[in-house]
Design a protein around this motif. Structure first.
Motif, mmCIF file in Angstrom:
data_model
loop_
_atom_site.group_PDB
_atom_site.id
_atom_site.type_symbol
_atom_site.label_atom_id
_atom_site.label_comp_id
_atom_site.label_asym_id
_atom_site.label_seq_id
_atom_site.Cartn_x
_atom_site.Cartn_y
_atom_site.Cartn_z
ATOM 1 N N SER B 64 0.836 -1.205 0.000
ATOM 2 C CA SER B 64 0.000 0.000 0.000
ATOM 3 C C SER B 64 0.871 1.255 0.000
ATOM 4 O O SER B 64 0.431 2.320 0.408
ATOM 5 N N PHE B 210 0.438 6.649 14.931
ATOM 6 C CA PHE B 210 -0.057 5.371 14.410
ATOM 7 C C PHE B 210 -1.471 5.033 14.888
ATOM 8 O O PHE B 210 -2.366 4.784 14.088
ATOM 9 N N PHE B 214 -4.698 4.504 12.544
ATOM 10 C CA PHE B 214 -5.026 3.113 12.228
ATOM 11 C C PHE B 214 -6.459 2.773 12.639
ATOM 12 O O PHE B 214 -7.238 2.252 11.842
ATOM 13 N N THR B 226 1.354 3.027 9.699
ATOM 14 C CA THR B 226 0.618 1.758 9.639
ATOM 15 C C THR B 226 1.390 0.769 8.787
ATOM 16 O O THR B 226 1.586 -0.394 9.159
ATOM 17 N N LEU B 227 1.857 1.255 7.659
ATOM 18 C CA LEU B 227 2.598 0.398 6.738
ATOM 19 C C LEU B 227 3.916 -0.061 7.364
ATOM 20 O O LEU B 227 4.288 -1.232 7.276
ATOM 21 N N PHE B 229 4.795 -0.205 10.664
ATOM 22 C CA PHE B 229 4.581 -1.142 11.769
ATOM 23 C C PHE B 229 4.207 -2.510 11.221
ATOM 24 O O PHE B 229 4.613 -3.542 11.741
ATOM 25 N N SER B 230 3.376 -2.469 10.172
ATOM 26 C CA SER B 230 2.897 -3.710 9.595
ATOM 27 C C SER B 230 4.053 -4.481 8.962
ATOM 28 O O SER B 230 4.185 -5.687 9.135
ATOM 29 N N GLN B 234 6.061 -7.758 13.190
ATOM 30 C CA GLN B 234 5.992 -9.207 13.315
ATOM 31 C C GLN B 234 6.624 -9.926 12.121
ATOM 32 O O GLN B 234 7.368 -10.870 12.284
ATOM 33 N N ASP B 235 6.304 -9.450 10.919
ATOM 34 C CA ASP B 235 6.751 -10.177 9.728
ATOM 35 C C ASP B 235 7.971 -9.517 9.108
ATOM 36 O O ASP B 235 8.088 -9.439 7.897
ATOM 37 N N PHE B 236 8.858 -9.016 9.931
ATOM 38 C CA PHE B 236 10.028 -8.292 9.450
ATOM 39 C C PHE B 236 10.785 -9.078 8.387
ATOM 40 O O PHE B 236 11.244 -10.184 8.632
ATOM 41 N N VAL B 237 10.868 -8.489 7.190
ATOM 42 C CA VAL B 237 11.639 -9.087 6.112
ATOM 43 C C VAL B 237 12.686 -8.053 5.730
ATOM 44 O O VAL B 237 12.357 -7.004 5.197
ATOM 45 N N ARG B 238 13.950 -8.339 6.025
ATOM 46 C CA ARG B 238 14.975 -7.300 5.889
ATOM 47 C C ARG B 238 15.055 -6.691 4.487
ATOM 48 O O ARG B 238 15.075 -5.469 4.361
ATOM 49 N N PRO B 239 15.065 -7.504 3.401
ATOM 50 C CA PRO B 239 15.147 -6.883 2.079
ATOM 51 C C PRO B 239 13.959 -5.946 1.798
ATOM 52 O O PRO B 239 14.141 -4.873 1.238
#
Lengths: 372, 275
Positions: B64, B210, B214, B226-227, B229-230, B234-239
């Motif tokens: 988003s 936030f 939100f 929001t984006l 934190f999202s 929790q789903d932290f993807v480094r790249p």
């Protein structure tokens, strides 16, 4: 709007907030047959699912539901606490934004299910569905859709797979034979806490399923603390669930407690090496889970019910097991795609009941972490 | 070593440190953003084993990000201006009029800042819902931000109004200046730094808020926090996080340059007539 009427509305609002009314909402599905609910769901045409984890992957996973029923599923951006706050802030709205609310068993324990959610008694009969998970009894209001399991992740290049340590004693032998190759976290995630709590449970020989904190149980923990302190030189403390797995992937560690679905997700997204493996030791490690519920003021209650029916069905649970490495939350589901063989599932343990669980965590930090 | 030589050495070391300070994190972020999902980048490899623009394309098309950028950068300046307008009358009264209990009133204005954000966000959003503000979610967040950040704007503007010199106002009046002309020559020069500071602080608060954005905005309105934190929680993807941070750097650098220019033009010593 005149000043007076605005003031009046503000006062009424404040009063309503104080009383915390949960008025009856006009979205009652009771008395409808399942076929009627499905056809109403199709008329509603949309369901908004507030879920806090793996949103991108779940958006892909729900496409088969959208195709099957012609109902759009919206998964908004958000976080676990954000979703909880939104649920509470909207509880008195006539129609809220949340159709299906997802949370972990821990988060559900802080919410008043009967006041916030509609009973799920409209769902078709299916004995395989799970309402008790992670120490939570969801009753009529909550169904589990995501089972996860802690265990030990290992690097097969460094560990002899035929002699994986299964008991606290064998783990201690491993620590001594391969110093600083085993690490676990005590915060930022539950994998490490699951490990040390089960070691303490086994060594103390006490029943952790009773949440009562007694002097006798507390003093029995001392032998477990001594166990960790005797070997303190030979294991490492990591900073989080992710840190443990990343350090195995980097080759620094050979073994570390982890969540099965977390490891599987990181591997699928190319974040860590795909050859890292996982097992549940015989001493037992904890399972956990996430559940779903329908807020009383959901805008699309029928679509929400049809969605939950799909989400908790054996087929979807089988697919989740295959795609995400979850433990299926329907007894009729096939769990053959998991990282661990089905036979190891019997070593699944439950989290210690509260408030004893928090007491164990505090004592572990005082007696083991601070002693390092 | 002579002074000029020492200066030169110090200057060169400073330049090297500053360059490293900027270059190292940015290079890491660029490299992480190029990691292809087919092979992870582990610590034993100097460069990612497989590189592609997959993450950039994926994030730009499937997240988003575009709507979040637009919403946040439309919301924050609007909230800043609205908040300033709402704060001005109170700040004028607190800064220009002497009345019993003025200091107490000033402190009371700051009190909302000590309430934990969790409480404010749940209850304030709930009030907005009850008042029926949900028809226009953007407007509801705008209103909420303008009201919530009033304490900052009131406090800063009060100090500015206190600094307006009475003799400037009197002199302007004696010379026959109209209301508007008096405001322009006597008030505005002293208020300018305060106005910019208030706009900036509310802008920053609004762009990083936030909870209310939100609770009220979701699911149809997404803001940058929001984006973030999202995506970074929790789903932290480094790249992916690297891609997101690199894209967000662009508007922030532009803003920093604008700010630098604005603050230069609002030098208080020039306006007060005192060097």
């Amino acid at each position: 709007m005149g000043g007076k009427s605005l003031l009046k509305r503000l006062l009424l609002t404040a009063a309503a907030l104080t009383v915390g009314t949960t008025a009856g909402f006009a979205n009652d599905l009771s008395g409808m047959s399942w076929d009627q609910i499905v056809s109403q769901a199709k008329e509603e045409g949309k369901v908004t699912w507030y879920v806090w984890h793996l949103k991108d992957d779940l958006r892909r996973a729900i496409q088969s539901f959208e195709e099957e029923y012609g109902i759009d599923v919206v998964i908004p951006e958000g976080t676990d606490t954000g979703n909880n706050e939104k649920l509470l802030a909207e509880r008195n709205r006539e129609t809220g934004d949340i159709d299906v609310f997802a949370a972990s068993s821990d988060a559900f324990q802080t919410l008043d299910a009967s006041a916030l959610f509609s009973p799920l008694t409209m769902l078709p009969e299916d004995d395989g569905r799970v309402s008790e998970f992670g120490g939570l009894d969801g009753g009529d209001y909550i169904r589990a859709y995501w089972g996860n399991q802690t265990g030990i992740a290992y690097d097969p290049a460094q560990v002899d797979e035929t002699a994986l340590p299964q008991t606290p004693e064998e783990i201690a032998q491993y620590w001594d034979a391969y110093p600083n190759k085993f690490g676990f976290n005590y915060q930022n995630g539950g994998s490490g806490p699951s490990f040390y709590q089960n070691v303490l449970r086994v060594i103390s020989g006490k029943d952790f399923s009773n949440g009562e904190v007694t002097d006798e149980k507390v003093s029995a923990l001392q032998s477990g603390f001594d166990f960790f302190n005797e070997h303190a030189e030979n294991y490492l403390i990591t900073t989080s669930n992710s840190d443990s797995i990343t350090r195995i992937s980097d080759g620094e560690l050979a073994m570390a407690p982890a969540w099965e679905d977390h490891l599987s997700g990181l591997q699928k997204r190319g974040q860590v090496r795909k050859d890292i493996k996982f097992y549940i030791p015989e001493m037992g490690m904890n399972g956990g889970g996430n559940g779903v519920a329908i807020p009383r003021n959901a805008e699309n209650p029928a679509a929400a019910a049809v969605f939950i029916n799909w989400l908790t069905s054996p087929e979807t649970q089988t697919a989740f097991n295959r795609d995400f490495g979850t433990a299926p939350m329907n007894e009729a589901a096939d769990d053959s795609f998991a990282l661990v063989p089905a036979a190891q599932r019997k070593f699944r343990a439950e989290w210690a009941a509260q408030p004893f669980q928090n007491k164990v965590a505090d004592l572990f930090i005082d007696n083991v972490i601070f002693e390092r | 070593m002579t002074m000029s030589k020492l200066n030169k050495v110090l200057m060169i070391s400073l330049l090297v440190i500053c360059t490293l300070w900027l270059v190292v994190p940015f290079t890491m972020a660029v490299l992480w953003s190029l990691v292809d999902p087919s092979q992870p980048w582990t610590a034993d490899k100097l460069l990612p084993p497989a590189m592609s623009f997959y993450r950039w394309i994926d994030m730009w098309q499937n997240s988003s990000l575009k709507s979040a950028l637009f919403t946040s950068y439309a919301l924050a300046p609007s909230a800043a201006v609205l908040c300033l307008l709402l704060a001005a009358p109170t700040a004028f009264a607190l800064g220009r009029f002497k009345f019993p209990g003025r200091e107490v009133a000033k402190t009371l204005c700051l009190l909302p800042l000590v309430v934990p954000p969790f409480i404010t966000s749940i209850f304030f959003s709930s009030v907005l819902f009850q008042l029926g503000f949900t028809g226009w979610r953007f407007g509801a967040i705008l209103f909420a931000h303008a009201v919530l950040f009033l304490p900052y704007a009131i406090r800063i503007l009060t100090v500015s109004f206190e600094q307006v010199r009475q003799e400037h106002i009197d002199a302007a009046r004696d010379l026959g200046a109209s209301h508007w002309a008096r405001f322009r020559v006597a008030y505005l020069p002293a208020l300018k730094p305060g106005i910019f500071a208030a706009l900036l602080i509310v802008f920053i608060q609004s762009i990083e808020e936030f909870a209310i954005a939100f609770i009220v905005g979701s699911p149809s309105i997404v803001t940058i926090p929001t984006l973030l934190f999202s995506a970074l929680g929790q789903d932290f993807v480094r790249p992916n996080a690297a891609v997101l941070s690199l894209i967000l750097v662009v508007p922030n650098v532009i803003l920093m340059l604008v700010l630098e220019w604005l603050l230069k033009s609002a030098n208080p010593t020039l306006s007060s007539g005192k060097g």
